[in-house]
Enzyme design. Structure first.
Site, PDB file in Angstrom:
ATOM      1  N   SER A 275      25.564 -22.395 -15.236  1.00  0.00           N
ATOM      2  CA  SER A 275      25.619 -22.242 -14.277  1.00  0.00           C
ATOM      3  C   SER A 275      26.515 -22.603 -13.513  1.00  0.00           C
ATOM      4  CB  SER A 275      24.523 -22.106 -13.303  1.00  0.00           C
ATOM      5  OG  SER A 275      23.246 -23.496 -13.449  1.00  0.00           O
TER       6      SER A 275
ATOM      7  N   ASP B 162      20.813 -24.263  -3.284  1.00  0.00           N
ATOM      8  CA  ASP B 162      20.294 -22.793  -2.995  1.00  0.00           C
ATOM      9  C   ASP B 162      18.864 -23.665  -3.635  1.00  0.00           C
ATOM     10  OD1 ASP B 162      21.375 -22.917  -6.057  1.00  0.00           O
ATOM     11  OD2 ASP B 162      21.483 -21.570  -5.905  1.00  0.00           O
TER      12      ASP B 162
ATOM     13  N   HIS C 183      21.687 -25.306  -7.112  1.00  0.00           N
ATOM     14  CA  HIS C 183      23.586 -25.288  -7.199  1.00  0.00           C
ATOM     15  C   HIS C 183      24.030 -26.106  -5.807  1.00  0.00           C
ATOM     16  CE1 HIS C 183      21.756 -22.438  -9.515  1.00  0.00           C
ATOM     17  NE2 HIS C 183      22.616 -23.519 -10.754  1.00  0.00           N
TER      18      HIS C 183
END
Length: 380
Positions: A44, A348, A351
């Site tokens: 991610s 978040d 990340h």
């Protein structure tokens, strides 16, 4: 701004190549890149939309994701651009097409992004055998992403010579990959000593194999990032909060978690240092990208780099609590949202913000978090 140069930064196999294909050659068009294309693999931290292609209901496709740069969600776990996006911009290349969103060779003419959020270095079957719940563990491990790359390579280059030209003139970003191999068992309350820490050599072996596969296909330049300081991430700070002040460093990060991240990175650097190009693959180079050192720098010295000190360990988008990261997926349309993501390091809780990724990318492109930095080849 001055930056502290991290120790043991680079593992470079040979002298940094400076081929005739570098930018500035007389037959290059204005603004040509020193690399003709960029290929990236990972999770991610690098995914620009692959997970969103197979999971259209994922939270990453909802506002406020993407609010800063794109003004809309794009499948990136960020408020804007990722490290790979900044690298593409610096190389005068377009943002990479996610593999699962592309259809033709034209979509991948200047590169492709194979990274998938939640992806691991080890196979999904490995974690199934561990007895983990696979609900949030996608079946797109590093081996799967390599197979995707081979498909694109053959799509772009029908002949062997064309494929060799593609490999030798491309930059490869192999990672970040590996953090989810630890995250998934961490988030499912598995034993750190008995089940998580023993994964390190297995993860490093997978990264080593992937590097060798790319070498074997003809890659000349591969950037391999280390993992991030998870002990500074808001989600981990919430999960492993402690009443013992000795568990935290001066910046407020959890010591033992960062020690573990450093253990992974030492093993990765050691492996890369032991790699040697075969005689039939001369002139190849692997650069270790120190994501850990870059993120630790802005966490320890936020004001110096334009971030707020009081929220250095707090998510911009979350669901409340001391680190605004009470749950794993805490960012959505009803979240507690900070007024200025550019002053936050974490987006978040897991990340980073675009601003933090830009700092990391700058350190890899221009130094000191990769040496020689990526752009040094472009200045030959």
């Amino acid at each position: 701004m001055a930056r502290v140069v991290p120790l043991l930064l680079l593992l470079l196999l040979v002298v940094w190549p400076c081929p005739a294909a570098s930018a500035g050659r007389n037959d290059d068009p204005p603004g040509a890149s020193c690399y003709k294309r960029l290929f990236s693999l990972g999770d991610s931290i690098t995914d620009a939309g692959n997970l969103a292609s197979v999971a259209p209901n994922t939270s990453v496709l909802a506002f406020p994701y993407g609010e800063t740069f794109f003004r809309r969600p794009t499948g990136r776990f960020c408020d804007g651009r990722l490290i790979v996006d900044f690298i593409a911009e610096a190389l005068k290349l377009p943002f990479l097409t996610p593999f699962l969103a592309g259809k033709t060779a034209a979509d991948f003419r200047q590169g492709a992004n194979f990274a998938v959020s939640g992806a691991t270095a080890l196979s999904q079957q490995f974690f199934k055998d561990m007895g983990l719940d696979l609900a949030i563990l996608p079946p797109f491990s590093l081996d799967v992403q390599l197979e995707w790359f081979k498909r694109v390579l053959h799509l772009l280059g029908p002949t062997e010579k064309e494929r060799q030209d593609i490999m030798s003139s491309s930059l490869f970003l192999l990672g970040e990959i590996g953090i989810n191999d630890y995250n998934h068992p961490f988030f499912q309350n598995r034993s750190f000593v008995d089940e998580i820490r023993p994964l390190v050599p297995k993860v490093i072996e997978k990264i080593e194999n992937a590097t060798k596969v790319l070498f074997g296909l003809g890659a000349k330049t591969i950037v391999v990032p280390g993992t991030i300081p998870v002990g500074c991430m808001p989600r981990y700070l919430t999960m492993f909060q402690s009443d013992n002040p000795g568990d935290y460093d001066a910046a407020g990060c959890i010591r033992w978690l960062n020690d573990f991240a450093e253990e992974h990175n030492r093993a990765l650097r050691r492996m890369l240092g032991q790699l040697r190009p075969r005689d039939d693959h001369p002139g190849v180079a692997v650069v270790y990208a120190d994501y850990y050192g870059a993120i630790l720098e802005i966490t320890r010295n936020p004001l110096k780099h334009g971030f707020r000190k009081d929220v250095a360990l707090t998510a911009c988008c979350g669901d409340g609590g001391p680190h605004n990261s009470g749950t794993l997926i805490a960012c959505n349309a009803t979240s507690v949202l900070c007024p200025d993501p550019s002053r936050h390091i974490s987006w978040d809780g897991v990340h980073l913000t675009e601003a933090a990724y830009q700092f990391v990318a700058g350190g890899v492109l221009d130094g000191p978090y990769a040496a020689p930095p990526i752009l040094s080849k472009c200045r030959c």
